[in-house]
Design a protein around this motif. Structure first.
Motif, PDB file in Angstrom:
ATOM      1  N   GLY A   8       0.819  -1.214   0.000  1.00 27.52           N
ATOM      2  CA  GLY A   8       0.000   0.000   0.000  1.00 27.52           C
ATOM      3  C   GLY A   8       0.845   1.252   0.000  1.00 27.52           C
ATOM      4  N   SER A   9       2.082   1.140  -0.494  1.00 21.73           N
ATOM      5  CA  SER A   9       2.976   2.298  -0.473  1.00 21.73           C
ATOM      6  C   SER A   9       2.779   3.171  -1.706  1.00 21.73           C
ATOM      7  N   ALA A  10       3.265   4.400  -1.601  1.00 20.94           N
ATOM      8  CA  ALA A  10       3.152   5.350  -2.715  1.00 20.94           C
ATOM      9  C   ALA A  10       3.889   4.816  -3.937  1.00 20.94           C
ATOM     10  N   GLY A  11       3.311   5.011  -5.109  1.00 16.46           N
ATOM     11  CA  GLY A  11       4.011   4.665  -6.354  1.00 16.46           C
ATOM     12  C   GLY A  11       3.611   3.342  -6.951  1.00 16.46           C
ATOM     13  N   ILE A  12       2.837   2.550  -6.228  1.00 11.13           N
ATOM     14  CA  ILE A  12       2.431   1.238  -6.758  1.00 11.13           C
ATOM     15  C   ILE A  12       1.412   1.440  -7.884  1.00 11.13           C
ATOM     16  N   ASP A  13       1.607   0.736  -8.986  1.00 13.01           N
ATOM     17  CA  ASP A  13       0.719   0.863 -10.147  1.00 13.01           C
ATOM     18  C   ASP A  13      -0.293  -0.293 -10.114  1.00 13.01           C
ATOM     19  N   TYR A  14      -1.456  -0.025  -9.507  1.00 15.64           N
ATOM     20  CA  TYR A  14      -2.457  -1.086  -9.340  1.00 15.64           C
ATOM     21  C   TYR A  14      -3.058  -1.515 -10.679  1.00 15.64           C
ATOM     22  N   ASP A  15      -3.099  -0.583 -11.648  1.00 12.15           N
ATOM     23  CA  ASP A  15      -3.601  -0.962 -12.979  1.00 12.15           C
ATOM     24  C   ASP A  15      -2.669  -2.007 -13.602  1.00 12.15           C
ATOM     25  N   ALA A  16      -1.364  -1.774 -13.466  1.00 12.21           N
ATOM     26  CA  ALA A  16      -0.386  -2.716 -14.036  1.00 12.21           C
ATOM     27  C   ALA A  16      -0.488  -4.079 -13.334  1.00 12.21           C
ATOM     28  N   VAL A  17      -0.640  -4.058 -12.012  1.00 13.32           N
ATOM     29  CA  VAL A  17      -0.746  -5.318 -11.253  1.00 13.32           C
ATOM     30  C   VAL A  17      -1.990  -6.088 -11.716  1.00 13.32           C
ATOM     31  N   CYS A  18      -3.123  -5.387 -11.835  1.00 13.74           N
ATOM     32  CA  CYS A  18      -4.374  -6.073 -12.193  1.00 13.74           C
ATOM     33  C   CYS A  18      -4.342  -6.584 -13.629  1.00 13.74           C
ATOM     34  N   ALA A  19      -3.757  -5.811 -14.549  1.00 13.80           N
ATOM     35  CA  ALA A  19      -3.682  -6.259 -15.949  1.00 13.80           C
ATOM     36  C   ALA A  19      -2.853  -7.539 -16.048  1.00 13.80           C
ATOM     37  N   ASP A  20      -1.751  -7.553 -15.323  1.00 16.83           N
ATOM     38  CA  ASP A  20      -0.871  -8.719 -15.331  1.00 16.83           C
ATOM     39  C   ASP A  20      -1.562  -9.926 -14.680  1.00 16.83           C
ATOM     40  N   LEU A  21      -2.235  -9.643 -13.575  1.00 17.38           N
ATOM     41  CA  LEU A  21      -2.958 -10.690 -12.845  1.00 17.38           C
ATOM     42  C   LEU A  21      -4.064 -11.290 -13.722  1.00 17.38           C
ATOM     43  N   ALA A  22      -4.789 -10.427 -14.409  1.00 17.55           N
ATOM     44  CA  ALA A  22      -5.892 -10.891 -15.268  1.00 17.55           C
ATOM     45  C   ALA A  22      -5.359 -11.787 -16.389  1.00 17.55           C
ATOM     46  N   ALA A  23      -4.209 -11.414 -16.957  1.00 19.10           N
ATOM     47  CA  ALA A  23      -3.636 -12.211 -18.050  1.00 19.10           C
ATOM     48  C   ALA A  23      -3.246 -13.599 -17.538  1.00 19.10           C
ATOM     49  N   LEU A  24      -2.647 -13.614 -16.357  1.00 22.57           N
ATOM     50  CA  LEU A  24      -2.217 -14.876 -15.741  1.00 22.57           C
ATOM     51  C   LEU A  24      -3.428 -15.769 -15.459  1.00 22.57           C
ATOM     52  N   TRP A  25      -4.459 -15.151 -14.894  1.00 24.40           N
ATOM     53  CA  TRP A  25      -5.693 -15.852 -14.530  1.00 24.40           C
ATOM     54  C   TRP A  25      -6.369 -16.434 -15.764  1.00 24.40           C
ATOM     55  N   LYS A  26      -6.421 -15.635 -16.830  1.00 26.11           N
ATOM     56  CA  LYS A  26      -7.073 -16.095 -18.064  1.00 26.11           C
ATOM     57  C   LYS A  26      -6.279 -17.210 -18.734  1.00 26.11           C
ATOM     58  N   ALA A  27      -4.971 -17.264 -18.432  1.00 28.77           N
ATOM     59  CA  ALA A  27      -4.139 -18.348 -18.977  1.00 28.77           C
ATOM     60  C   ALA A  27      -4.299 -19.631 -18.142  1.00 28.77           C
ATOM     61  N   GLY A  28      -5.137 -19.551 -17.088  1.00 24.86           N
ATOM     62  CA  GLY A  28      -5.436 -20.754 -16.311  1.00 24.86           C
ATOM     63  C   GLY A  28      -4.631 -20.923 -15.034  1.00 24.86           C
ATOM     64  N   GLN A  29      -3.878 -19.901 -14.645  1.00 26.66           N
ATOM     65  CA  GLN A  29      -3.062 -19.998 -13.431  1.00 26.66           C
ATOM     66  C   GLN A  29      -3.906 -19.656 -12.183  1.00 26.66           C
ATOM     67  N   PRO A  30      -4.074 -20.598 -11.240  1.00 22.86           N
ATOM     68  CA  PRO A  30      -4.793 -20.245 -10.014  1.00 22.86           C
ATOM     69  C   PRO A  30      -3.974 -19.233  -9.197  1.00 22.86           C
ATOM     70  N   VAL A  31      -4.606 -18.148  -8.812  1.00 23.77           N
ATOM     71  CA  VAL A  31      -3.894 -17.090  -8.100  1.00 23.77           C
ATOM     72  C   VAL A  31      -4.832 -16.394  -7.122  1.00 23.77           C
ATOM     73  N   ILE A  32      -4.249 -15.918  -6.030  1.00 20.23           N
ATOM     74  CA  ILE A  32      -5.007 -15.165  -5.021  1.00 20.23           C
ATOM     75  C   ILE A  32      -4.288 -13.849  -4.825  1.00 20.23           C
TER      76      ILE A  32
END
Ligand code: ADP
Length: 267
Positions: A8-32
């Motif tokens: 939760g620190s300053a400078g974190i790019d949550y859009d980048a994290v979510c885009a990457d996470l979504a790609a991983l998830w759609k490729a079938g990788q279980p993630v939390i």
């Protein structure tokens, strides 16, 4: 299974994290996804006239002193703005995310510590009325239920005490407990630094690798809150998680980069 914790620190790019996470998830990788919210909590607490109070234990760990009012502000930000902001981003990316706190279904459970020993002006004092604790149990059944039904869990502190009281817990160590309970292949601790730095804040002093049997000796390089991450990493690898990565969440594809070897890898 991969557990990703984003800070939760300053400078974190949550859009980048979510885009990457979504790609991983759609490729079938279980993630939390587990997240923090300390920077925003500090801002909101100031704005509400109840500024944050940080205490340092005699052994040098810094934590937020969480009285009842602080806990309520903490919940507004962590369970509200931060959690729903991440769920909304994932929903827009076509991922059916479900956001829950550790209190919900007792996903994160631990002992309530009402008092904390703190060093103030060189003296050790006991401060009471603290709503904090450490995660000791994880409701893996509920997490697996969600995953099994196709939902991506987005989890956040607080946790539930054994008496059912909300307690502020460290997000890195909560994510570590979750990774251990799920026997995750990897735990990613993403923040606003390239990884563990030998000479913080010099980013060229990145430590690329830490041997799993020697994590504690790297505590000396970590100051204040970074210590909890190193401790979380030590707990995770001791508990059977194959690798823990301290990664950079400020830009790019933070998750793929970390999985590809960027950052500090503990194994
Ligand atoms: P988050 O809330 O994003 O998880 P924290 O603020 O808890 O992150 O911890 C990360 C912070 O730790 C960094 O922003 C940095 O200021 C600090 N830090 C202290 N020592 C180090 C170190 N040796 N290497 C990297 N970061 C460090």
């Amino acid at each position: 299974m991969i557990v990703v914790k984003v800070g939760g620190s300053a400078g974190i790019d949550y859009d980048a994290v979510c885009a990457d996470l979504a790609a991983l998830w759609k490729a079938g990788q279980p993630v939390i996804l587990v997240h923090g919210g300390s920077g925003e909590t500090n801002r909101v607490a100031e704005a509400l006239g109840h500024p944050p109070k940080f205490v340092t234990s005699p052994s040098g760990y810094t934590s937020r002193f969480t009285d009842r009012q602080t806990l309520e502000i903490f919940e507004m930000v962590y369970c509200g703005k931060m959690n729903k902001g991440l769920v909304e981003r994932l929903q827009r990316l076509g991922v059916n995310a479900v956001g829950l706190s550790g209190l919900d279904g007792r996903i994160f459970e631990g002992r309530h510590k009402d008092s904390v020993r703190a060093v103030e002006n060189g003296k050790v004092k006991v401060l009471r009325g603290d709503h904090t604790g450490t995660v000791e149990r994880v409701n893996v059944d509920l997490v697996r239920l969600l995953l099994g039904a196709g939902y991506l869990p987005v989890l956040t502190p607080p946790a539930a005490s054994y008496e059912g009281v909300a307690i502020n817990v460290d997000g890195d160590r909560a994510a570590a407990a979750l990774a251990v309970a799920l026997r995750a292949d990897a735990l990613l601790l993403l923040s606003n630094v390239p990884g563990l730095l030998r000479a913080y804040p010099d980013e060229s002093s990145l430590i690329p690798e830490i041997p799993a049997d020697d994590v504690e000796s790297y505590l000396e390089f970590a100051q204040d809150r970074m210590k909890k991450k190193v401790l979380g990493a030590a707990e995770a690898v001791a508990g059977g998680v194959r690798r823990v990565i301290f990664g950079d969440a400020r830009a790019g594809a933070p998750i793929s980069a970390a999985l590809g070897g960027a950052g500090t890898v503990v194994r």
